[in-house]
Design a protein around this motif. Structure first.
Motif, PDB file in Angstrom:
ATOM      1  N   MET A   8       0.841  -1.194   0.000  1.00  0.00           N
ATOM      2  CA  MET A   8       0.000   0.000   0.000  1.00  0.00           C
ATOM      3  C   MET A   8       0.874   1.241   0.000  1.00  0.00           C
ATOM      4  SD  MET A   8      -2.997   1.101   2.665  1.00  0.00           S
ATOM      5  CE  MET A   8      -4.201   0.144   1.763  1.00  0.00           C
ATOM      6  N   GLN A   9       0.578   2.167  -0.903  1.00  0.00           N
ATOM      7  CA  GLN A   9       1.398   3.358  -1.050  1.00  0.00           C
ATOM      8  C   GLN A   9       1.189   4.315   0.124  1.00  0.00           C
ATOM      9  OE1 GLN A   9       3.712   3.986  -3.485  1.00  0.00           O
ATOM     10  NE2 GLN A   9       3.298   1.865  -4.080  1.00  0.00           N
ATOM     11  N   GLY A  10       2.288   4.840   0.632  1.00  0.00           N
ATOM     12  CA  GLY A  10       2.217   5.802   1.717  1.00  0.00           C
ATOM     13  C   GLY A  10       3.612   6.153   2.178  1.00  0.00           C
ATOM     14  N   PHE A  11       3.691   7.051   3.134  1.00  0.00           N
ATOM     15  CA  PHE A  11       4.984   7.491   3.648  1.00  0.00           C
ATOM     16  C   PHE A  11       4.898   7.533   5.164  1.00  0.00           C
ATOM     17  CE2 PHE A  11       7.619  11.007   5.242  1.00  0.00           C
ATOM     18  CZ  PHE A  11       8.865  10.561   4.845  1.00  0.00           C
ATOM     19  N   LEU A  12       5.874   6.876   5.811  1.00  0.00           N
ATOM     20  CA  LEU A  12       5.884   6.840   7.274  1.00  0.00           C
ATOM     21  C   LEU A  12       6.289   8.215   7.798  1.00  0.00           C
ATOM     22  CD1 LEU A  12       5.451   4.903   9.677  1.00  0.00           C
ATOM     23  CD2 LEU A  12       7.918   4.503   9.668  1.00  0.00           C
ATOM     24  N   GLY A  13       5.317   8.932   8.316  1.00  0.00           N
ATOM     25  CA  GLY A  13       5.568  10.287   8.796  1.00  0.00           C
ATOM     26  C   GLY A  13       5.801  10.354  10.289  1.00  0.00           C
ATOM     27  N   GLU A  14       5.519  11.486  10.861  1.00  0.00           N
ATOM     28  CA  GLU A  14       5.794  11.721  12.279  1.00  0.00           C
ATOM     29  C   GLU A  14       4.971  10.791  13.171  1.00  0.00           C
ATOM     30  OE1 GLU A  14       4.245  15.303  13.981  1.00  0.00           O
ATOM     31  OE2 GLU A  14       2.693  15.477  12.455  1.00  0.00           O
ATOM     32  N   GLN A  40      -9.019  -6.749  10.987  1.00  0.00           N
ATOM     33  CA  GLN A  40     -10.226  -7.301  10.376  1.00  0.00           C
ATOM     34  C   GLN A  40     -11.494  -6.847  11.082  1.00  0.00           C
ATOM     35  OE1 GLN A  40      -9.184 -11.395  10.776  1.00  0.00           O
ATOM     36  NE2 GLN A  40      -7.934 -11.458   8.919  1.00  0.00           N
ATOM     37  N   LYS A  41     -11.465  -6.849  12.401  1.00  0.00           N
ATOM     38  CA  LYS A  41     -12.679  -6.519  13.143  1.00  0.00           C
ATOM     39  C   LYS A  41     -12.955  -5.019  13.130  1.00  0.00           C
ATOM     40  CE  LYS A  41     -13.229 -10.800  13.899  1.00  0.00           C
ATOM     41  NZ  LYS A  41     -12.206 -11.254  12.958  1.00  0.00           N
ATOM     42  N   THR A  42     -11.914  -4.191  13.167  1.00  0.00           N
ATOM     43  CA  THR A  42     -12.145  -2.743  13.108  1.00  0.00           C
ATOM     44  C   THR A  42     -12.826  -2.366  11.807  1.00  0.00           C
ATOM     45  OG1 THR A  42     -10.182  -2.331  14.473  1.00  0.00           O
ATOM     46  CG2 THR A  42     -11.048  -0.463  13.246  1.00  0.00           C
ATOM     47  N   ASP A  43     -12.406  -2.983  10.713  1.00  0.00           N
ATOM     48  CA  ASP A  43     -13.023  -2.703   9.416  1.00  0.00           C
ATOM     49  C   ASP A  43     -14.504  -3.084   9.430  1.00  0.00           C
ATOM     50  OD1 ASP A  43     -12.846  -1.886   6.656  1.00  0.00           O
ATOM     51  OD2 ASP A  43     -12.937  -3.992   6.098  1.00  0.00           O
ATOM     52  N   ALA A  44     -14.816  -4.264   9.969  1.00  0.00           N
ATOM     53  CA  ALA A  44     -16.209  -4.725  10.019  1.00  0.00           C
ATOM     54  C   ALA A  44     -17.044  -3.861  10.956  1.00  0.00           C
ATOM     55  CB  ALA A  44     -16.257  -6.188  10.466  1.00  0.00           C
ATOM     56  N   ILE A  45     -16.440  -3.426  12.052  1.00  0.00           N
ATOM     57  CA  ILE A  45     -17.161  -2.613  13.037  1.00  0.00           C
ATOM     58  C   ILE A  45     -17.450  -1.224  12.475  1.00  0.00           C
ATOM     59  CG2 ILE A  45     -16.857  -1.463  15.273  1.00  0.00           C
ATOM     60  CD1 ILE A  45     -15.312  -4.118  16.055  1.00  0.00           C
ATOM     61  N   PHE A  46     -16.499  -0.655  11.753  1.00  0.00           N
ATOM     62  CA  PHE A  46     -16.738   0.633  11.089  1.00  0.00           C
ATOM     63  C   PHE A  46     -17.909   0.501  10.105  1.00  0.00           C
ATOM     64  CE2 PHE A  46     -16.125   3.134   7.213  1.00  0.00           C
ATOM     65  CZ  PHE A  46     -16.164   4.421   7.722  1.00  0.00           C
ATOM     66  N   ALA A  47     -17.903  -0.577   9.331  1.00  0.00           N
ATOM     67  CA  ALA A  47     -18.967  -0.792   8.342  1.00  0.00           C
ATOM     68  C   ALA A  47     -20.327  -0.965   9.016  1.00  0.00           C
ATOM     69  CB  ALA A  47     -18.647  -2.013   7.487  1.00  0.00           C
ATOM     70  N   ALA A  48     -20.333  -1.475  10.255  1.00  0.00           N
ATOM     71  CA  ALA A  48     -21.588  -1.676  10.982  1.00  0.00           C
ATOM     72  C   ALA A  48     -22.122  -0.378  11.577  1.00  0.00           C
ATOM     73  CB  ALA A  48     -21.393  -2.711  12.082  1.00  0.00           C
ATOM     74  N   GLY A  49     -21.305   0.692  11.537  1.00  0.00           N
ATOM     75  CA  GLY A  49     -21.771   1.990  12.008  1.00  0.00           C
ATOM     76  C   GLY A  49     -21.257   2.423  13.361  1.00  0.00           C
ATOM     77  N   PRO A 101     -12.472   3.818  13.439  1.00  0.00           N
ATOM     78  CA  PRO A 101     -11.801   4.260  12.206  1.00  0.00           C
ATOM     79  C   PRO A 101     -12.059   3.297  11.052  1.00  0.00           C
ATOM     80  CG  PRO A 101     -10.214   3.271  13.712  1.00  0.00           C
ATOM     81  CD  PRO A 101     -11.505   3.349  14.456  1.00  0.00           C
ATOM     82  N   GLU A 102     -11.994   3.824   9.840  1.00  0.00           N
ATOM     83  CA  GLU A 102     -12.075   2.988   8.649  1.00  0.00           C
ATOM     84  C   GLU A 102     -10.703   2.392   8.380  1.00  0.00           C
ATOM     85  OE1 GLU A 102     -13.497   3.273   3.944  1.00  0.00           O
ATOM     86  OE2 GLU A 102     -13.411   5.075   5.194  1.00  0.00           O
ATOM     87  N   VAL A 103     -10.654   1.140   7.972  1.00  0.00           N
ATOM     88  CA  VAL A 103      -9.398   0.450   7.673  1.00  0.00           C
ATOM     89  C   VAL A 103      -9.213   0.394   6.166  1.00  0.00           C
ATOM     90  CG1 VAL A 103      -8.129  -1.723   7.854  1.00  0.00           C
ATOM     91  CG2 VAL A 103      -9.472  -0.901   9.795  1.00  0.00           C
ATOM     92  N   PHE A 104      -8.004   0.800   5.708  1.00  0.00           N
ATOM     93  CA  PHE A 104      -7.725   0.842   4.271  1.00  0.00           C
ATOM     94  C   PHE A 104      -6.807  -0.286   3.807  1.00  0.00           C
ATOM     95  CE2 PHE A 104      -8.585   5.225   5.620  1.00  0.00           C
ATOM     96  CZ  PHE A 104      -9.679   5.504   4.812  1.00  0.00           C
ATOM     97  N   GLY A 105      -6.175  -0.960   4.746  1.00  0.00           N
ATOM     98  CA  GLY A 105      -5.300  -2.053   4.365  1.00  0.00           C
ATOM     99  C   GLY A 105      -4.236  -2.308   5.415  1.00  0.00           C
ATOM    100  N   ALA A 106      -3.330  -3.237   5.096  1.00  0.00           N
ATOM    101  CA  ALA A 106      -2.254  -3.604   6.007  1.00  0.00           C
ATOM    102  C   ALA A 106      -0.911  -3.482   5.286  1.00  0.00           C
ATOM    103  CB  ALA A 106      -2.434  -5.022   6.524  1.00  0.00           C
ATOM    104  N   VAL A 107       0.133  -3.189   6.049  1.00  0.00           N
ATOM    105  CA  VAL A 107       1.479  -3.058   5.496  1.00  0.00           C
ATOM    106  C   VAL A 107       2.463  -3.746   6.439  1.00  0.00           C
ATOM    107  CG1 VAL A 107       1.015  -0.877   4.309  1.00  0.00           C
ATOM    108  CG2 VAL A 107       1.848  -0.845   6.666  1.00  0.00           C
ATOM    109  N   THR A 108       3.648  -4.033   5.927  1.00  0.00           N
ATOM    110  CA  THR A 108       4.761  -4.498   6.750  1.00  0.00           C
ATOM    111  C   THR A 108       5.935  -3.576   6.505  1.00  0.00           C
ATOM    112  OG1 THR A 108       4.019  -6.802   6.631  1.00  0.00           O
ATOM    113  CG2 THR A 108       6.301  -6.418   7.293  1.00  0.00           C
TER     114      THR A 108
END
Length: 270
Positions: free
Chosen positions: A1-7, A43-52, A56-63
């Motif tokens: 997933m594209q991004g930059f590790l910031g502060e 996984q659960k945070t994403d499902a819980i956000f979708a349930a209302g 936070p919304e989850v956009f993906g995972a990185v290493t």
């Protein structure tokens, strides 16, 4: 997933939170953190956000540098704890916000893949061999069976430092311990954190206790029950909460104290 590790903008015992892309953060788990629990949170945070739920919304995972991370929406604003520490909010006001958030979570339909308390405890016991004496594990599983816990969505770590006061309203972070269970279980976590642990770590021990008292009173009012009845329900789940703290290796300095109190509670139930 594209991004930059910031502060670094936050963190705790098991993870650090860094800026990622505009409007997003990455929660990077520290070396030694349970990968199973990290994936569970993603996984659960994403499902819980979708349930209302106010999550936070989850956009993906990185290493990154061999550390697992969750990319989530960024909540801008002070934590409820920061507002308490600066005096911008009273314990009574903060307790009312926690109560409202807690009830909102419990009224959110629990996603079907969020584990029940019984399933979660089984998994924790199996995955933590040697952490908990066998007679305690057997006793607490039997206690869960006797209580026949409810099936509501529970956050599992409700306290002021996990609440961010955004312009859109309060939001909850750190959904690692989310499970399905009764409201009394969720409030049991808050009880131990705010009346037993936090008072030993702050300058004014009365403040977290006053916060919990306000949380309890307002939740009882919103739920249409009495504080006494709610307190009795919470008390029955405290041995289970203490065991989950031990199995999750939270507050290791309190491990023996937690185990002794669970033993005493289980003996009194015999």
């Amino acid at each position: 997933m594209q991004g930059f590790l910031g502060e670094k903008i936050g963190g705790g015992v098991s993870a650090d939170v860094h800026a990622w892309t505009p409007g997003q953060v990455v929660k990077l788990f520290k070396a030694g953190a349970s990968r199973r629990l990290s994936w569970h949170e993603a996984q659960k945070t994403d499902a819980i956000f979708a349930a209302g739920a106010p999550a936070p919304e989850v956009f993906g995972a990185v290493t990154l540098e061999r550390r697992f991370g969750i990319v989530m929406s960024r909540f801008d604003g002070p934590t409820l704890l920061q507002l308490l520490q600066t005096g911008a909010m009273t314990p009574g006001q903060a307790g009312a916000i926690l109560a409202d958030l807690c009830l909102a979570v419990h009224k959110t339909p629990a996603p079907p893949d969020v584990p029940s308390l019984r399933v979660w405890m089984d998994a924790m016991v199996r995955g933590s061999s040697g952490v908990l004496p066998q007679h305690i594990a057997t006793g607490v599983l039997a206690l869960i069976e006797r209580l026949s816990p409810g099936d509501e969505l529970c956050h599992g770590d409700l306290h002021p430092d996990n609440v961010i006061m955004t312009a859109e309203g309060p939001r909850l972070v750190d959904w690692t311990g989310t499970i399905r269970g009764p409201a009394a279980l969720d409030l049991g976590f808050s009880h131990i954190i705010l009346t037993e642990i936090a008072p030993e770590r702050v300058d004014d021990p009365k403040r977290p206790r006053a916060l919990y008292a306000a949380l309890l009173a307002e939740y009882a009012r919103l739920a249409g029950t009495s504080p006494a009845a709610l307190t009795a329900a919470i008390e029955s789940y405290l041995p289970i909460v203490r065991v989950l703290f031990v199995l999750g290796r939270a507050f290791p300095a309190l491990r023996e104290q937690f185990i002794q109190r669970v033993e005493a509670a289980l003996r009194s139930d015999d």
